[in-house]
Scaffold this active site. Structure first.
Site, PDB file in Angstrom:
ATOM      1  N   TYR A 231       0.830  -1.221   0.000  1.00  0.00           N
ATOM      2  CA  TYR A 231       0.000   0.000   0.000  1.00  0.00           C
ATOM      3  C   TYR A 231       0.864   1.271   0.000  1.00  0.00           C
ATOM      4  CZ  TYR A 231      -3.315   3.380   2.105  1.00  0.00           C
ATOM      5  OH  TYR A 231      -4.076   4.474   2.412  1.00  0.00           O
TER       6      TYR A 231
ATOM      7  N   ASP B 230       9.931  -7.601  -3.386  1.00  0.00           N
ATOM      8  CA  ASP B 230       8.677  -7.864  -2.668  1.00  0.00           C
ATOM      9  C   ASP B 230       8.321  -9.337  -2.842  1.00  0.00           C
ATOM     10  OD1 ASP B 230       6.097  -5.648  -1.946  1.00  0.00           O
ATOM     11  OD2 ASP B 230       5.752  -7.820  -1.929  1.00  0.00           O
TER      12      ASP B 230
ATOM     13  N   LEU C 149       5.299 -10.421  -2.538  1.00  0.00           N
ATOM     14  CA  LEU C 149       3.899 -10.389  -2.977  1.00  0.00           C
ATOM     15  C   LEU C 149       2.973 -11.110  -1.999  1.00  0.00           C
ATOM     16  CD1 LEU C 149       4.356 -10.855  -6.855  1.00  0.00           C
ATOM     17  CD2 LEU C 149       4.190  -8.725  -5.560  1.00  0.00           C
TER      18      LEU C 149
ATOM     19  N   ASP D  46      11.866 -13.077  -1.015  1.00  0.00           N
ATOM     20  CA  ASP D  46      11.464 -13.034   0.386  1.00  0.00           C
ATOM     21  C   ASP D  46      12.630 -12.502   1.223  1.00  0.00           C
ATOM     22  OD1 ASP D  46      10.607 -13.530   2.942  1.00  0.00           O
ATOM     23  OD2 ASP D  46      10.103 -15.644   2.590  1.00  0.00           O
TER      24      ASP D  46
ATOM     25  N   PHE E 156       9.763  -0.951   3.485  1.00  0.00           N
ATOM     26  CA  PHE E 156       8.338  -0.934   3.859  1.00  0.00           C
ATOM     27  C   PHE E 156       7.843  -2.291   4.320  1.00  0.00           C
ATOM     28  CE2 PHE E 156       8.763   2.446   0.727  1.00  0.00           C
ATOM     29  CZ  PHE E 156       8.011   3.464   1.279  1.00  0.00           C
TER      30      PHE E 156
ATOM     31  N   SER F 199       6.350   3.558  13.006  1.00  0.00           N
ATOM     32  CA  SER F 199       4.939   3.720  13.343  1.00  0.00           C
ATOM     33  C   SER F 199       4.772   4.515  14.627  1.00  0.00           C
ATOM     34  CB  SER F 199       4.339   2.322  13.528  1.00  0.00           C
ATOM     35  OG  SER F 199       3.109   2.404  14.197  1.00  0.00           O
TER      36      SER F 199
ATOM     37  N   TYR G 224       3.674  -5.701  17.625  1.00  0.00           N
ATOM     38  CA  TYR G 224       3.942  -4.994  16.369  1.00  0.00           C
ATOM     39  C   TYR G 224       4.791  -3.742  16.628  1.00  0.00           C
ATOM     40  CZ  TYR G 224       3.117  -1.549  12.744  1.00  0.00           C
ATOM     41  OH  TYR G 224       3.298  -0.568  11.813  1.00  0.00           O
TER      42      TYR G 224
ATOM     43  N   LYS H 203       8.867  -2.489  15.600  1.00  0.00           N
ATOM     44  CA  LYS H 203       9.279  -1.218  14.979  1.00  0.00           C
ATOM     45  C   LYS H 203      10.299  -0.515  15.866  1.00  0.00           C
ATOM     46  CE  LYS H 203       6.769  -1.415  11.288  1.00  0.00           C
ATOM     47  NZ  LYS H 203       7.423  -1.551   9.978  1.00  0.00           N
TER      48      LYS H 203
ATOM     49  N   HIS I 272      -8.545  -1.696   8.881  1.00  0.00           N
ATOM     50  CA  HIS I 272      -8.500  -0.243   9.041  1.00  0.00           C
ATOM     51  C   HIS I 272      -9.874   0.404   8.909  1.00  0.00           C
ATOM     52  CE1 HIS I 272      -4.197  -1.103   8.051  1.00  0.00           C
ATOM     53  NE2 HIS I 272      -4.123  -0.446   9.193  1.00  0.00           N
TER      54      HIS I 272
ATOM     55  N   GLY J  51      -5.716  -2.824  23.370  1.00  0.00           N
ATOM     56  CA  GLY J  51      -4.577  -1.937  23.115  1.00  0.00           C
ATOM     57  C   GLY J  51      -4.909  -0.620  22.443  1.00  0.00           C
TER      58      GLY J  51
HETATM   59  N1  UDP Z   1     -11.923   1.157  14.189  1.00  0.00           N
HETATM   60  C1  UDP Z   1     -13.269   0.853  14.292  1.00  0.00           C
HETATM   61  N2  UDP Z   1     -13.782  -0.082  13.432  1.00  0.00           N
HETATM   62  C2  UDP Z   1     -13.036  -0.713  12.488  1.00  0.00           C
HETATM   63  C3  UDP Z   1     -11.669  -0.376  12.375  1.00  0.00           C
HETATM   64  C4  UDP Z   1     -11.155   0.562  13.245  1.00  0.00           C
HETATM   65  O1  UDP Z   1     -13.984   1.397  15.137  1.00  0.00           O
HETATM   66  O2  UDP Z   1     -13.559  -1.554  11.756  1.00  0.00           O
HETATM   67  C5  UDP Z   1     -11.345   2.189  15.067  1.00  0.00           C
HETATM   68  C6  UDP Z   1     -10.180   1.708  15.889  1.00  0.00           C
HETATM   69  O3  UDP Z   1     -10.623   1.165  17.112  1.00  0.00           O
HETATM   70  C7  UDP Z   1      -9.357   2.995  16.044  1.00  0.00           C
HETATM   71  C8  UDP Z   1      -9.622   3.761  14.762  1.00  0.00           C
HETATM   72  O4  UDP Z   1     -10.840   3.224  14.237  1.00  0.00           O
HETATM   73  O5  UDP Z   1      -9.832   3.767  17.117  1.00  0.00           O
HETATM   74  C9  UDP Z   1      -8.536   3.587  13.723  1.00  0.00           C
HETATM   75  O6  UDP Z   1      -8.257   2.216  13.601  1.00  0.00           O
HETATM   76  P1  UDP Z   1      -7.309   1.619  12.475  1.00  0.00           P
HETATM   77  O7  UDP Z   1      -7.315   0.138  12.625  1.00  0.00           O
HETATM   78  O8  UDP Z   1      -7.705   2.175  11.146  1.00  0.00           O
HETATM   79  O9  UDP Z   1      -5.874   2.210  12.829  1.00  0.00           O
HETATM   80  P2  UDP Z   1      -5.039   2.181  14.210  1.00  0.00           P
HETATM   81  O10 UDP Z   1      -5.266   3.521  14.865  1.00  0.00           O
HETATM   82  O11 UDP Z   1      -5.519   1.037  15.032  1.00  0.00           O
HETATM   83  O12 UDP Z   1      -3.634   2.029  13.745  1.00  0.00           O
END
Ligand code: UDP
Length: 323
Positions: free
Chosen positions: A12, A32, A34, A51, A73, A117, A141, A145, A189, A284
């Site tokens: 991405y 990559d 893939l 790899d 990346f 990150s 994770y 990093k 996401h 978390g």
């Molecule tokens: N989130 C959500 N529903 C989803 C995916 C994410 O409510 O299906 C919330 C998640 O709890 C966080 C925010 O959206 O507060 C962003 O989450 P994402 O996974 O995109 O990125 P993160 O901040 O975890 O790296």
């Protein structure tokens, strides 16, 4: 002509950065496996399928090339999965980085850009997060990093490796030309998940937590357009060429949106309703993550251009409708 080797350039953020590098005249080779990247995302650069866990394959990629710099990346990125399978995360993210570092040092390369990150900070003690905030990652994770950042510092001291470690906040959006976009599997996401719910690909968007200490109870994040991230990588590369000094730099906007605000913006952009279900918090997740962008502006002369929420969601929506 010298080349830029981009590990994970079919993914991405990597593919958007390769596009930006090519637009600025760099010769690029992508390495990559893939596993999560896509062959059709590497449009205008050579692709070596390999790899990073295979040290010989990594070494071979440098052979016969004049590599001026490496952008790294390639990594596993799912926070939730990293809690369940820490072994996988530590092994893969650390060994692949070590192999790449060995190969680039052997090849005489001393310039690297690393995809880090906001997860390296852990629970924010103050907001916005500046680069000198204590580092205390709490998920595996983020630990990987953090550990690679430490390795880079030691390699700078011992071997003169000059690096910029870019700490991404919430990468989002898609190439404004519509040729590249986000497609993780599984998708975790927020923005792609909202758009999937809008199109009926999923039943509803799960809102993970409505009991955070924020104005509307949902978590606040700093969303940064992937094209702005890409531009920052090229600036970081140029900066290392002009003034070779290692740096850790946040990439965010210093502007936060709650999950509810992102949903409302998506409804405006798409003209449709987002079906939602409220679920408990994810393990978390912190209430608020916001980047100070002062250092990126000062050191890289970088300013986000596409990172307003409407553009982020608009480009992601155009991409999602194509796919
Ligand atoms: N989130 C959500 N529903 C989803 C995916 C994410 O409510 O299906 C919330 C998640 O709890 C966080 C925010 O959206 O507060 C962003 O989450 P994402 O996974 O995109 O990125 P993160 O901040 O975890 O790296």
């Amino acid at each position: 002509m010298s080349q830029i080797l981009v590990a994970g350039g079919a993914g991405y953020i990597g593919s958007h950065t390769v596009k930006e590098l090519r637009a600025q005249g760099y010769d690029v080779v992508v390495f990559d496996d893939l596993s999560s990247g896509r062959r059709d995302f590497v449009r205008d650069a050579e692709l070596v399928v390999g790899d990073l866990m295979d040290k010989e394959a990594v070494r071979a990629a440098f052979r016969g090339r004049d590599v001026a710099a490496v952008l790294h990346f390639a990594s596993l990125i799912q926070v939730g999965e990293s809690y369940l399978h820490p072994r996988r995360y530590y092994t893969r993210n650390l060994v692949s980085s070590l192999n790449l570092l060995d190969a680039l040092l052997e090849a005489g390369v001393r310039t690297m850009i690393f995809s880090s990150s906001a997860a390296v900070y852990g629970v924010p003690l103050r907001i916005p997060l500046t680069e000198d905030h204590p580092l205390d990652p709490f998920n595996p994770y983020g630990q990987t990093k953090f550990m690679v950042e430490r390795i880079l510092q030691d390699y700078d001291r011992a071997y003169g490796l000059k690096f910029v470690s870019l700490r991404y906040f919430n990468a989002s959006g898609a190439d404004p030309d519509g040729t590249l976009g986000e497609c993780h599997d599984p998708e975790t996401h927020l923005i792609p998940n909202i758009l999937r719910a809008v199109t009926g690909r999923t039943e509803a968007l799960d809102i993970f937590g409505e009991d955070f200490p924020t104005p509307d109870g949902t978590a606040v994040r700093d969303y940064i357009h992937v094209t702005d991230l890409a531009a920052a990588h090229v600036l970081a590369l140029k900066k290392l060429g002009e003034a070779p000094r290692s740096e850790f730099i946040n990439l965010g906007t210093n502007r936060g949106y709650s999950v509810r605000e992102v949903i409302a913006a998506a409804e405006r952009v798409t003209g449709r309703t987002v079906p939602v279900r409220v679920k408990p918090r994810r393990e978390g997740d912190v209430p608020v993550l916001l980047a100070s962008k002062d250092k990126a502006e000062r050191v890289l002369a970088w300013t986000p251009r596409y990172s307003d929420l409407e553009t982020i969601i608009g480009t992601a929506w155009a991409w999602q409708r194509k796919g």
